[in-house]
Design a protein around this motif. Structure first.
Motif, mmCIF file in Angstrom:
data_model
loop_
_atom_site.group_PDB
_atom_site.id
_atom_site.type_symbol
_atom_site.label_atom_id
_atom_site.label_comp_id
_atom_site.label_asym_id
_atom_site.label_seq_id
_atom_site.Cartn_x
_atom_site.Cartn_y
_atom_site.Cartn_z
ATOM 1 N N SER A 1 -1.590 -4.983 -13.144
ATOM 2 C CA SER A 1 -2.102 -6.151 -12.430
ATOM 3 C C SER A 1 -2.040 -7.436 -13.236
ATOM 4 O O SER A 1 -2.342 -8.509 -12.708
ATOM 5 C CB SER A 1 -3.539 -5.891 -11.980
ATOM 6 N N ASP B 1 0.828 -1.211 0.000
ATOM 7 C CA ASP B 1 0.000 0.000 0.000
ATOM 8 C C ASP B 1 0.864 1.263 0.000
ATOM 9 O O ASP B 1 0.379 2.354 -0.282
ATOM 10 C CB ASP B 1 -0.921 0.004 1.223
ATOM 11 N N THR C 1 -10.756 5.720 -5.844
ATOM 12 C CA THR C 1 -12.173 6.034 -5.998
ATOM 13 C C THR C 1 -12.286 7.411 -6.637
ATOM 14 O O THR C 1 -11.308 8.183 -6.656
ATOM 15 C CB THR C 1 -12.880 6.053 -4.631
ATOM 16 N N ARG D 1 -5.934 -0.210 -7.106
ATOM 17 C CA ARG D 1 -7.211 -0.862 -6.825
ATOM 18 C C ARG D 1 -8.046 -0.064 -5.822
ATOM 19 O O ARG D 1 -9.267 -0.244 -5.749
ATOM 20 C CB ARG D 1 -6.971 -2.271 -6.290
ATOM 21 N N SER D 2 -7.392 0.790 -5.042
ATOM 22 C CA SER D 2 -8.111 1.538 -4.009
ATOM 23 C C SER D 2 -8.546 2.925 -4.474
ATOM 24 O O SER D 2 -9.128 3.686 -3.699
ATOM 25 C CB SER D 2 -7.232 1.671 -2.757
ATOM 26 N N ALA E 1 0.395 -2.745 -8.186
ATOM 27 C CA ALA E 1 -0.997 -2.543 -8.598
ATOM 28 C C ALA E 1 -1.921 -2.250 -7.410
ATOM 29 O O ALA E 1 -3.033 -1.751 -7.597
ATOM 30 C CB ALA E 1 -1.495 -3.780 -9.343
ATOM 31 N N HIS E 2 -1.453 -2.545 -6.206
ATOM 32 C CA HIS E 2 -2.329 -2.448 -5.025
ATOM 33 C C HIS E 2 -2.939 -1.058 -4.838
ATOM 34 O O HIS E 2 -4.167 -0.939 -4.650
ATOM 35 C CB HIS E 2 -1.556 -2.878 -3.778
ATOM 36 N N GLY F 1 -3.585 0.765 -14.367
ATOM 37 C CA GLY F 1 -3.871 -0.183 -13.302
ATOM 38 C C GLY F 1 -4.082 -1.593 -13.834
ATOM 39 O O GLY F 1 -3.574 -2.570 -13.266
ATOM 40 N N ASP F 2 -4.820 -1.711 -14.933
ATOM 41 C CA ASP F 2 -5.028 -3.028 -15.550
ATOM 42 C C ASP F 2 -3.712 -3.613 -16.037
ATOM 43 O O ASP F 2 -3.447 -4.809 -15.879
ATOM 44 C CB ASP F 2 -6.010 -2.911 -16.721
ATOM 45 N N ARG G 1 -6.948 3.922 -15.307
ATOM 46 C CA ARG G 1 -7.484 2.559 -15.248
ATOM 47 C C ARG G 1 -6.698 1.636 -16.169
ATOM 48 O O ARG G 1 -6.455 0.462 -15.836
ATOM 49 C CB ARG G 1 -8.971 2.564 -15.604
#
Length: 293
Positions: free
Chosen positions: A153, A78, A215, A212-213, A208-209, A149-150, A146
């Motif tokens: 991961s 994180d 927003t 994912r968080s 990647a963690h 992020g993809d 995004r």
């Protein structure tokens, strides 16, 4: 041809100690230091061509940001965020600048490396006296985030180097035109073979963690903080944008010429996110800004 030395420095996070490797080019006694920091899944080797060109003028330091390349990993994924990276760079600079009485620091940051540079340059008493932001700004396109992020991961493994290199070439098309030899290097710098003979990308999947968080609310807060950091920068700043960039919009780039350090904007045609600065015409942009101010 100049060669780099591989060194490392020990850094601290809230989860413990980790090491950060870096490549150093040029005369270690040169008081003019240029720090070059790569994008989110790339490595220090990205700057080999730029360093070869500028190492007679600068002592050049190119770190592998923690979690990438030759560097260690964070015990808590994180923490793979800009504040930790800025802290690591302060530790790196304390090591690099320890021997000189009067030294200057210039910063070249591609994508994530530019965000780290913005964070450091915005601080009171920052050592950064000249800043180059390569295809990055305080407003980040949500779709592009995004996509990143993809991309991060995907735990991909390839049966051969050739298969991995072809994948790197496909996903890196926004870099623009490169020779086969250049594409080979761009792949070789980030692919590593494991004990089973498979090839994979050379970074901690924990990167990647934090993505994912994200927003809408946190993204809005982060953007406000990035603009506040940018507006606090006082050093001469060059903003480089790929003409077809999906991460740095032209609207944001133009706003950056009017706010904060009022960056000088250069757009590179035929390129998306992000220019690699492997080519002479791109290196000349950095050289002109760094040496002719």
């Amino acid at each position: 041809m100049a060669e780099a030395k591989i060194k490392s420095v020990q850094c601290l996070s809230m989860a413990g100690l980790h090491h950060m490797a870096y490549k150093e080019w040029g005369d270690a006694s040169n008081p003019d230091v240029l720090v070059c920091v790569h994008g989110v899944t790339r490595v220090s080797d990205d700057f080999d061509a730029l360093a070869q060109s500028l190492c007679k003028d600068y002592r050049i330091v190119c770190p592998d940001v923690v979690g990438r390349g030759r560097s260690g990993k964070l015990h808590n994924p994180d923490l793979y965020r800009i504040p930790q990276y800025v802290s690591d760079m302060v530790t790196l600079l304390a090591r690099v600048l320890a021997d000189g009485e009067k030294q200057t620091v210039s910063w070249f940051g591609t994508s994530m490396g530019g965000l780290i540079g913005m964070g450091l340059a915005s601080l009171p008493d920052s050592p950064v006296e000249r800043l180059i932001l390569n295809d990055i700004g305080p407003s980040l396109d949500g779709v592009a985030l995004r996509r990143i992020g993809d991309y991060l991961s995907q735990e991909l493994r390839f049966p051969s180097f050739e298969a991995g290199a072809q994948w790197v070439r496909e996903v890196s098309k926004p870099f623009g035109e490169h020779t086969d030899a250049e594409w080979h290097k761009l792949a070789a710098d980030v692919l590593r073979q494991d004990k089973d003979g498979q090839w994979s990308r050379h970074y901690d999947m924990g990167l990647a963690h934090p993505f994912r968080s994200i927003t809408p609310e946190s993204a809005e807060r982060d953007q406000a903080m990035l603009w506040a950091a940018y507006d606090a920068i006082r050093c001469p700043t060059l903003l480089v944008r790929g003409e077809h960039s999906d991460l740095l919009s032209r609207e944001t780039a133009l706003a950056m010429t009017q706010r904060g350090p009022k960056a000088r904007l250069v757009e590179i045609p035929g390129v998306g996110h992000a220019p690699t600065f492997m080519h002479d015409n791109q290196i000349a942009i950095a050289r002109d800004f760094l040496l002719n101010q």
